[in-house]
Motif scaffolding. Structure first.
Motif, PDB file in Angstrom:
ATOM      1  N   VAL A 111      10.669  40.071  -3.969  1.00  0.00           N
ATOM      2  CA  VAL A 111      10.771  39.916  -2.788  1.00  0.00           C
ATOM      3  C   VAL A 111      12.058  39.452  -2.305  1.00  0.00           C
ATOM      4  CG1 VAL A 111      10.799  38.830  -0.340  1.00  0.00           C
ATOM      5  CG2 VAL A 111       8.545  39.722  -1.400  1.00  0.00           C
ATOM      6  N   LEU A 112      12.926  40.158  -1.645  1.00  0.00           N
ATOM      7  CA  LEU A 112      14.421  39.982  -1.504  1.00  0.00           C
ATOM      8  C   LEU A 112      14.487  39.817  -0.342  1.00  0.00           C
ATOM      9  CD1 LEU A 112      17.019  39.849  -1.823  1.00  0.00           C
ATOM     10  CD2 LEU A 112      17.589  42.317  -1.415  1.00  0.00           C
ATOM     11  N   ALA A 113      14.859  38.131   0.596  1.00  0.00           N
ATOM     12  CA  ALA A 113      14.591  38.158   1.663  1.00  0.00           C
ATOM     13  C   ALA A 113      15.809  37.987   2.428  1.00  0.00           C
ATOM     14  CB  ALA A 113      13.438  36.165   1.788  1.00  0.00           C
ATOM     15  N   LEU A 114      16.630  38.854   2.924  1.00  0.00           N
ATOM     16  CA  LEU A 114      17.424  38.427   3.314  1.00  0.00           C
ATOM     17  C   LEU A 114      17.802  37.663   4.605  1.00  0.00           C
ATOM     18  CD1 LEU A 114      19.297  41.590   2.382  1.00  0.00           C
ATOM     19  CD2 LEU A 114      19.455  39.598   1.596  1.00  0.00           C
ATOM     20  N   SER A 115      17.995  36.395   4.778  1.00  0.00           N
ATOM     21  CA  SER A 115      18.272  35.410   5.861  1.00  0.00           C
ATOM     22  C   SER A 115      17.029  35.527   6.159  1.00  0.00           C
ATOM     23  CB  SER A 115      18.761  35.933   7.045  1.00  0.00           C
ATOM     24  OG  SER A 115      20.249  36.683   6.571  1.00  0.00           O
ATOM     25  N   PHE A 116      16.365  34.672   4.997  1.00  0.00           N
ATOM     26  CA  PHE A 116      14.295  34.501   5.532  1.00  0.00           C
ATOM     27  C   PHE A 116      14.705  33.403   6.601  1.00  0.00           C
ATOM     28  CE2 PHE A 116      10.553  31.905   5.884  1.00  0.00           C
ATOM     29  CZ  PHE A 116      10.217  32.963   5.440  1.00  0.00           C
ATOM     30  N   PRO A 117      13.950  33.809   8.500  1.00  0.00           N
ATOM     31  CA  PRO A 117      13.533  33.168   9.193  1.00  0.00           C
ATOM     32  C   PRO A 117      12.966  32.127   9.134  1.00  0.00           C
ATOM     33  CG  PRO A 117      12.628  34.983   9.802  1.00  0.00           C
ATOM     34  CD  PRO A 117      13.389  34.918   8.296  1.00  0.00           C
ATOM     35  N   GLN A 174      21.114  33.006   1.557  1.00  0.00           N
ATOM     36  CA  GLN A 174      20.557  32.873   2.829  1.00  0.00           C
ATOM     37  C   GLN A 174      21.951  31.100   3.945  1.00  0.00           C
ATOM     38  OE1 GLN A 174      18.648  32.142   4.875  1.00  0.00           O
ATOM     39  NE2 GLN A 174      17.616  31.159   6.377  1.00  0.00           N
ATOM     40  N   GLY A 175      22.580  32.184   4.628  1.00  0.00           N
ATOM     41  CA  GLY A 175      23.559  31.561   4.809  1.00  0.00           C
ATOM     42  C   GLY A 175      24.012  30.101   5.473  1.00  0.00           C
ATOM     43  N   HIS A 206      22.708  33.688  10.402  1.00  0.00           N
ATOM     44  CA  HIS A 206      22.176  34.439  10.015  1.00  0.00           C
ATOM     45  C   HIS A 206      21.888  36.356   9.581  1.00  0.00           C
ATOM     46  CE1 HIS A 206      17.827  35.286   9.948  1.00  0.00           C
ATOM     47  NE2 HIS A 206      18.063  36.304  10.957  1.00  0.00           N
ATOM     48  N   GLY A 207      22.907  36.738  10.388  1.00  0.00           N
ATOM     49  CA  GLY A 207      23.664  38.011   9.937  1.00  0.00           C
ATOM     50  C   GLY A 207      24.612  37.798   9.201  1.00  0.00           C
ATOM     51  N   PHE A 208      24.898  37.085   7.924  1.00  0.00           N
ATOM     52  CA  PHE A 208      25.594  36.413   7.381  1.00  0.00           C
ATOM     53  C   PHE A 208      27.778  36.771   7.432  1.00  0.00           C
ATOM     54  CE2 PHE A 208      22.488  38.348   4.808  1.00  0.00           C
ATOM     55  CZ  PHE A 208      22.222  36.220   4.051  1.00  0.00           C
ATOM     56  N   ALA A 209      27.506  36.439   8.992  1.00  0.00           N
ATOM     57  CA  ALA A 209      29.323  36.816   9.324  1.00  0.00           C
ATOM     58  C   ALA A 209      29.641  35.128   9.501  1.00  0.00           C
ATOM     59  CB  ALA A 209      28.979  36.881  11.247  1.00  0.00           C
ATOM     60  N   VAL A 210      30.691  35.008   9.278  1.00  0.00           N
ATOM     61  CA  VAL A 210      31.821  33.558   8.772  1.00  0.00           C
ATOM     62  C   VAL A 210      33.209  33.849   9.615  1.00  0.00           C
ATOM     63  CG1 VAL A 210      30.923  33.589   6.097  1.00  0.00           C
ATOM     64  CG2 VAL A 210      32.835  35.301   7.128  1.00  0.00           C
ATOM     65  N   PRO A 211      32.954  32.506   9.453  1.00  0.00           N
ATOM     66  CA  PRO A 211      34.335  32.449  11.147  1.00  0.00           C
ATOM     67  C   PRO A 211      35.399  32.245  10.318  1.00  0.00           C
ATOM     68  CG  PRO A 211      32.696  30.111  10.480  1.00  0.00           C
ATOM     69  CD  PRO A 211      31.904  31.268  10.007  1.00  0.00           C
ATOM     70  N   LYS A 212      36.503  33.043  11.007  1.00  0.00           N
ATOM     71  CA  LYS A 212      37.834  32.662  10.386  1.00  0.00           C
ATOM     72  C   LYS A 212      38.451  31.426   9.988  1.00  0.00           C
ATOM     73  CE  LYS A 212      39.055  36.896  12.240  1.00  0.00           C
ATOM     74  NZ  LYS A 212      39.339  38.207  11.716  1.00  0.00           N
ATOM     75  N   ARG A 213      37.989  30.302  10.673  1.00  0.00           N
ATOM     76  CA  ARG A 213      38.543  28.751  10.061  1.00  0.00           C
ATOM     77  C   ARG A 213      37.971  29.076   8.760  1.00  0.00           C
ATOM     78  NH1 ARG A 213      34.827  28.330  13.903  1.00  0.00           N
ATOM     79  NH2 ARG A 213      33.246  26.703  13.641  1.00  0.00           N
ATOM     80  N   SER A 214      36.509  29.667   8.316  1.00  0.00           N
ATOM     81  CA  SER A 214      36.235  28.712   7.096  1.00  0.00           C
ATOM     82  C   SER A 214      36.796  28.558   5.707  1.00  0.00           C
ATOM     83  CB  SER A 214      34.935  29.801   7.032  1.00  0.00           C
ATOM     84  OG  SER A 214      34.676  31.093   6.607  1.00  0.00           O
TER      85      SER A 214
END
Length: 106
Positions: A16-22, A48-49, A75-83
């Motif tokens: 099982v590949l769990a991308l962003s398991f809730p 997981q993010g 959760h959607g793998f978005a990262v803030p620019k400030r990171s």
């Protein structure tokens, strides 16, 4: 990811590949869904993010799965620019983990 964990053994899945398991609803860690993850019964990779409101990597209990954290990602793998990281680096982390894990499955 939850459905994959619940059906993996019955369907004869290799893993099982769990991308962003809730792991839990946002802000509700007492409503853990860890039993679903624990019940997968096959090799499992959780990507997981680090800032996922559905469960940060450090909230996951010890388990038979492999965990890969995507730094600063939601959760959607978005990262803030400030990171200080880039979308490309985030995608490299995700794809690198998946390629390595699937290759190890054989």
């Amino acid at each position: 990811a939850r459905v994959a964990c619940r059906t993996a053994t019955a369907l004869g899945a290799a893993g099982v590949l769990a991308l962003s398991f809730p792991l839990h609803p946002p802000g509700r860690p007492e409503k853990s869904r860890a039993p679903e993850l624990l019940g997968a019964g096959v090799p499992t990779l959780v990507v997981q993010g680090g800032n996922d409101p559905f469960g940060h990597p450090d909230e996951f209990p010890e388990g038979p799965w492999e965990m890969v954290e995507v730094p600063h990602a939601d959760h959607g793998f978005a990262v803030p620019k400030r990171s200080g990281t880039t979308e490309e680096r985030t995608l490299e982390t995700i794809t690198g983990a998946v390629v390595r894990w699937t290759a190890a499955l054989g």
